[in-house]
Write an enzyme that holds these catalytic residues in place. Structure first.
Site, short mmCIF file in Angstrom:
data_model
loop_
_atom_site.label_atom_id
_atom_site.label_comp_id
_atom_site.label_asym_id
_atom_site.label_seq_id
_atom_site.Cartn_x
_atom_site.Cartn_y
_atom_site.Cartn_z
N GLY A 10 0.82 -1.21 0.00
CA GLY A 10 0.00 0.00 0.00
C GLY A 10 0.85 1.25 0.00
O GLY A 10 2.08 1.20 0.00
N GLY A 12 0.54 5.72 1.27
CA GLY A 12 -0.24 6.78 1.89
C GLY A 12 0.28 8.14 1.49
O GLY A 12 1.13 8.25 0.59
N PHE A 14 2.26 10.07 3.08
CA PHE A 14 3.61 10.42 3.53
C PHE A 14 4.61 9.29 3.37
O PHE A 14 5.65 9.29 3.99
CB PHE A 14 3.56 10.87 5.00
CG PHE A 14 2.57 11.96 5.24
CD1 PHE A 14 2.78 13.24 4.75
CD2 PHE A 14 1.40 11.72 5.94
CE1 PHE A 14 1.87 14.25 4.95
CE2 PHE A 14 0.48 12.73 6.16
CZ PHE A 14 0.71 14.00 5.66
N VAL A 17 4.50 1.68 1.60
CA VAL A 17 4.51 0.60 2.58
C VAL A 17 4.78 -0.72 1.87
O VAL A 17 4.12 -1.06 0.89
CB VAL A 17 3.17 0.53 3.34
CG1 VAL A 17 3.24 -0.57 4.40
CG2 VAL A 17 2.85 1.86 4.00
N LYS A 36 7.50 1.35 6.41
CA LYS A 36 6.97 2.59 5.84
C LYS A 36 8.15 3.48 5.52
O LYS A 36 8.96 3.79 6.41
CB LYS A 36 6.03 3.25 6.85
CG LYS A 36 5.23 4.42 6.32
CD LYS A 36 4.24 4.88 7.39
CE LYS A 36 3.36 6.02 6.92
NZ LYS A 36 2.39 6.44 7.96
N ASP A 131 -5.95 12.87 13.02
CA ASP A 131 -6.44 12.38 11.74
C ASP A 131 -7.17 11.04 11.90
O ASP A 131 -6.92 10.08 11.16
CB ASP A 131 -5.28 12.23 10.75
CG ASP A 131 -5.76 12.19 9.30
OD1 ASP A 131 -6.91 12.62 9.03
OD2 ASP A 131 -4.99 11.74 8.43
#
Length: 363
Positions: A10, A12, A14, A17, A36, A131
């Protein structure tokens, strides 16, 4: 820990991953891991996440950080944070796969209680997540909730440093009124976002059915309108949401108070113990549920946890120290109208307003 980058699982806002595979046989008994990563030159947000996760170790409702490292890959220096792998995906995925894209009420209660326990730990440790949304709530292999993505998290408001009020953090659909109008984002903002998550789990739709960003922010920050309470939700659930959706953050219920609300207090699960630094708090059901903040039994505001959660950025042995300082800088206009113009200004990247900026599964 020596590891090899595996397949992508995946990405995101920032970082990307990947699965992280331990090299040494002695590491075979380590929990499943992901890594990450982001470019070292723009790793301030990921560094911030690593620092905060180190402070929040010991809570089963928070994703566990297993370490960090720098690597050189394809001529680029990367900063990497190793995290436990939540193989169950996120709540957004679960909702999409569920019948009618909604969750049964017993699951809504289960996830809400787990989120509250995680938020209680975060807030008592001196932090705000900033968040909370479906995409940032992961599920372990056994379905256990894991709050993730602490890149935007920050320490709670300090009288000595009012700069914490000057930043826009989070996703508009989950923003609290005080965030939109005054840049104020303390622990009550997470509770407002929790209410929005509950509405989505129960209805399959966002708490605000508004696609226009400008109108959305005006509705949240200026109007008297509140998110609609789902009609199909039980009376206790409706009352729970009313305690989350209070315009005045000082009157909004805390995570500690909501853990004793009848909507979740009667729910018993295998992980019903909340560990708080050096103390343990069992979440139980009070004989009578408080009807307002002033009725909450033996509830006292305690600042004792702040010192233990303090994290000094200047002690970081990293070239990104100044980036982290800049991440917590800036200025707000005190006027709501001017703030709204900044929030929806044409110079703001559209990607930052996206409601789908959580993890995108590519498995």
């Amino acid at each position: 820990m020596d590891w090899i980058r595996g397949e992508s699982v995946g990405h995101g806002s920032f970082g990307k991953v990947n699965l992280a595979i331990p090299r040494c046989q002695s590491s075979l008994f380590c929990p499943s891991m992901v890594v990450k990563s982001s470019s070292a030159s723009c790793s301030a947000t990921l560094l911030n996440e690593k620092l905060i996760l180190d402070e929040l170790k010991g809570c089963s409702q928070i994703i566990n950080c297993l370490g960090d490292s720098y690597t050189y890959e394809n001529g680029e220096k990367l900063y990497n944070v190793l995290l436990e792998y939540a193989s169950g995906g996120d709540l957004s995925d679960k909702l999409k796969k569920s019948s009618d894209h909604i969750l049964p009420e017993f699951e809504v209660k289960k996830y809400t209680k787990a989120l509250l326990k995680g938020l209680y730990y975060i807030h008592k440790s001196g932090y705000v997540h900033c968040d909370i949304k479906l995409q940032n709530i992961l599920l372990g292999e056994d379905g256990q909730v894991k709050i993730a993505d602490f890149g935007l998290a920050k320490r709670t408001k300090s009288r000595k440093d009012d700069k914490l009020r000057c930043e826009l953090r989070g996703t508009p659909l989950y923003m609290s009124p005080e965030m939109v109008t005054g840049g104020e984002q303390d622990t009550p903002a997470d509770i407002w976002a929790l209410g929005c998550v509950l509405v989505e789990m129960a209805t399959g739709n966002p708490a605000w059915r508004c696609t226009d960003t400008t109108r959305l922010l005006m509705t949240i920050g200026v109007s008297d309108q509140l998110p609609e309470i789902p009609e199909k939700l039980c009376e206790e659930g409706k009352d729970f949401l009313e305690k989350c959706f209070v315009k005045d953050p000082k009157k909004r219920w805390t995570a500690e108070m909501l853990l004793n609300h009848p909507f979740v207090a009667g729910q018993t699960y295998d992980d019903d113990t909340v560990i708080l630094k050096d103390q343990t708090c069992e979440s139980g059901t009070p004989s009578t549920s408080p009807k307002c903040p002033f009725d909450f039994p033996d509830w006292v505001s305690d600042d004792s946890g702040k010192s233990s959660a303090t994290c000094s950025i200047t002690s970081l042995p990293s070239p990104a120290i100044q980036e982290l300082r800049n991440l917590n800088g800036g200025s707000w206009s005190a006027a709501p109208a001017e703030r709204l113009r900044v929030l929806v200004g044409e110079h703001r990247p559209e990607s930052e307003w996206s409601t789908a900026d959580g993890w995108v599964s590519v498995r």
